[in-house]
Design an enzyme around this catalytic site. Structure first.
Site, PDB file in Angstrom:
ATOM      1  N   VAL A 135     -33.457  38.913  73.572  1.00  0.00           N
ATOM      2  CA  VAL A 135     -33.700  37.350  74.289  1.00  0.00           C
ATOM      3  C   VAL A 135     -34.754  37.099  74.945  1.00  0.00           C
ATOM      4  O   VAL A 135     -35.352  37.620  76.024  1.00  0.00           O
ATOM      5  CB  VAL A 135     -32.343  36.567  75.639  1.00  0.00           C
ATOM      6  N   LYS A 136     -35.990  36.490  74.587  1.00  0.00           N
ATOM      7  CA  LYS A 136     -37.066  36.033  74.996  1.00  0.00           C
ATOM      8  C   LYS A 136     -37.362  34.930  76.499  1.00  0.00           C
ATOM      9  O   LYS A 136     -36.618  34.112  76.044  1.00  0.00           O
ATOM     10  CB  LYS A 136     -38.262  36.121  74.125  1.00  0.00           C
ATOM     11  N   ILE A 137     -37.787  35.355  77.783  1.00  0.00           N
ATOM     12  CA  ILE A 137     -37.779  34.128  78.970  1.00  0.00           C
ATOM     13  C   ILE A 137     -38.963  33.786  79.206  1.00  0.00           C
ATOM     14  O   ILE A 137     -39.541  34.555  78.967  1.00  0.00           O
ATOM     15  CB  ILE A 137     -36.858  34.955  79.870  1.00  0.00           C
TER      16      ILE A 137
END
Length: 192
Positions: A135-137
């Site tokens: 998951v990219k934040i």
């Protein structure tokens, strides 16, 4: 591509669409072009959905049931990421989970809301349900605690939540400093 792969270059595709999944194009790229991962973002999915008829029936069904656009797009994107992750399972296993990953991004509109970012990262991890996603934040100042929360002690980060969009050296340094401080704090509290 084979030569690049042989010397350790990880070849990632910056594009995912239902067309690539349904035609076997992505599978072929994994098998024949040494692609070991796919990264996605909202723009990639916007293009994929707007240029493909493979989403049309699902869009009509969503409209008939009253599902809002955000919910429908999220369902399309999580389904596509899940299906792509399944194609990369063997790559992930063969590389000890170093490769074979597919990304999905937390809604960039949440970049200034730490709690919402963490919550959505957890929800995406659970909803997709595959160990080889990450998951990219976004690496905004208010997202730093969410990035720091991405540790092996939480199930949703096991696949690898990571920061994205560290667009300056100063921001990259701050992300690194924040993570170092958080690791030190977790060690001191025996939360490893």
């Amino acid at each position: 591509m084979a030569q690049l792969s042989a010397v350790g270059v990880a070849i990632w595709l910056d594009d995912l669409s239902r067309d690539r999944l349904h035609t076997g194009n992505l599978k072929s790229m994994i098998e024949n072009k040494h692609v070991v991962g796919v990264t996605t973002n909202p723009s990639i999915f916007q293009t994929a959905i707007s240029k493909s008829s493979l989403y049309d029936d699902h869009i009509r069904a969503a409209a008939e049931t009253g599902e809002d656009a955000h919910g429908a797009v999220r369902r399309f994107t999580t389904d596509d990421v899940r299906n792509a992750a399944d194609l990369f399972t063997a790559v992930a296993e063969q590389s000890g989970n170093g490769d074979g990953r597919v990304s999905i991004e937390v809604d960039p509109r949440l970049a200034h809301d730490t709690d919402a970012t963490i919550s959505q990262a957890q929800d995406l991890w659970t909803e997709i349900g595959r160990p080889n996603i990450y998951v990219k934040i976004p690496a905004t100042t208010l997202s730093l605690p969410a990035i720091t929360a991405a540790s092996p002690s939480r199930p949703y980060e096991a696949g690898g939540a990571r920061h994205d969009r560290a667009v300056s050296v100063l921001r990259l340094r701050r992300v690194g400093q924040w993570r170092t401080c958080a690791r030190t704090s977790r060690k001191a509290d025996n939360r490893w």
